[in-house]
Structures are given as structure tokens and as C-alpha cells.
Design a protein around this motif. Structure first.
Motif, PDB file in Angstrom:
ATOM      1  N   ARG A  26      -6.432  13.799  -0.731  1.00  0.00           N
ATOM      2  CA  ARG A  26      -5.604  12.768   0.312  1.00  0.00           C
ATOM      3  C   ARG A  26      -4.651  12.085  -0.613  1.00  0.00           C
ATOM      4  N   LEU A  27      -5.468  11.229  -1.509  1.00  0.00           N
ATOM      5  CA  LEU A  27      -5.430   9.698  -2.185  1.00  0.00           C
ATOM      6  C   LEU A  27      -3.691  10.590  -2.848  1.00  0.00           C
ATOM      7  N   ILE A  28      -4.177  11.850  -3.671  1.00  0.00           N
ATOM      8  CA  ILE A  28      -3.520  12.471  -4.379  1.00  0.00           C
ATOM      9  C   ILE A  28      -1.803  12.970  -3.679  1.00  0.00           C
ATOM     10  N   GLN A  32       1.339  10.751  -4.187  1.00  0.00           N
ATOM     11  CA  GLN A  32       3.168  11.259  -4.103  1.00  0.00           C
ATOM     12  C   GLN A  32       3.893  10.612  -3.686  1.00  0.00           C
ATOM     13  N   GLN A  33       3.945  10.575  -2.313  1.00  0.00           N
ATOM     14  CA  GLN A  33       4.528   9.475  -1.379  1.00  0.00           C
ATOM     15  C   GLN A  33       4.696   8.585  -1.991  1.00  0.00           C
ATOM     16  N   MET A  34       4.213   7.866  -2.222  1.00  0.00           N
ATOM     17  CA  MET A  34       4.586   6.420  -2.738  1.00  0.00           C
ATOM     18  C   MET A  34       5.393   6.575  -3.928  1.00  0.00           C
ATOM     19  N   GLU A  35       5.529   7.535  -4.753  1.00  0.00           N
ATOM     20  CA  GLU A  35       6.654   7.393  -5.936  1.00  0.00           C
ATOM     21  C   GLU A  35       7.796   7.771  -5.227  1.00  0.00           C
ATOM     22  N   ALA A  36       7.545   8.695  -4.633  1.00  0.00           N
ATOM     23  CA  ALA A  36       8.960   9.590  -3.852  1.00  0.00           C
ATOM     24  C   ALA A  36       9.902   7.840  -3.706  1.00  0.00           C
ATOM     25  N   LEU A  37       9.050   6.896  -2.511  1.00  0.00           N
ATOM     26  CA  LEU A  37       9.267   5.626  -2.275  1.00  0.00           C
ATOM     27  C   LEU A  37      10.019   4.676  -2.518  1.00  0.00           C
TER      28      LEU A  37
END
Length: 97
Positions: A26-28, A32-37
Motif C-alpha cells: 500500500r505504501l508503494i 507512486q500516486q504521490m509522484e504522479a501528482l
């Protein structure tokens, strides 16, 4: 009794390992979502604004064309009204004579 205690420790350790694995996955995904944002936020705004400007120019051109059509239509209506009034006056004069 010792086997019962070691079984509980082993079982608890396995449960903890599964929980840690699930949390890590879940952390990974969250990273990844945070990097995309962050990429979306840090992208240069010029690319988006250029596209928006082109779209707005197109909209402005359509508005100008519509205004032109409306002006032409209102001019035609005015001349039609003048023609009708002139025609009515001519008919009234002919009837009076």
C-alpha cells in the motif's frame, strides 16, 4: 505446553509478516500516486496555457461571427420593417385615391 507457545509465536510472526507486506504494498502504491501528482503539479503551465489560448481564440472568433450574424439579421429586420411600412403607406394612398 512449549509446543503450544511456539505455535502461537510462529502464527503471530506469520500474521505480522503478512500485515507488514500488505502495508508495504500500500505504501508503494501511495508513493507512486504521490509522484504522479507531483509531476502534474510541476509540469510547466505554458503547454496547458498555450492550448487554452488557442481554444479561447477559437471561441472568441465564433463569438465575433455570431455578433456579425446578429448585426446582419437586425439590419435585415430594420429594412424589412421599412419596406413593410412604405408598402402600407403606398397601399393606403392608392385606396384613398
Amino acid at each position: 505446553m512449549e509446543s503450544s507457545c511456539s505455535f502461537r509465536i510462529t502464527r503471530t510472526t506469520e500474521d505480522l509478516a503478512q500485515t507488514v507486506t500488505a502495508i508495504s504494498q500500500r505504501l508503494i502504491k501511495l508513493e507512486q500516486q504521490m509522484e504522479a501528482l507531483e509531476l502534474k503539479v510541476t509540469q510547466p503551465k505554458e503547454v496547458q496555457s498555450d492550448e487554452e489560448l488557442v481554444m479561447l481564440d477559437g471561441v472568441d472568433q465564433l463569438l465575433q461571427e455570431c455578433k456579425g450574424l446578429l448585426n446582419t439579421s437586425s439590419t435585415n429586420l430594420d429594412s424589412d420593417e421599412f419596406w413593410t411600412e412604405t408598402q402600407n403607406e403606398t397601399n393606403e394612398e392608392n385606396m384613398a385615391a
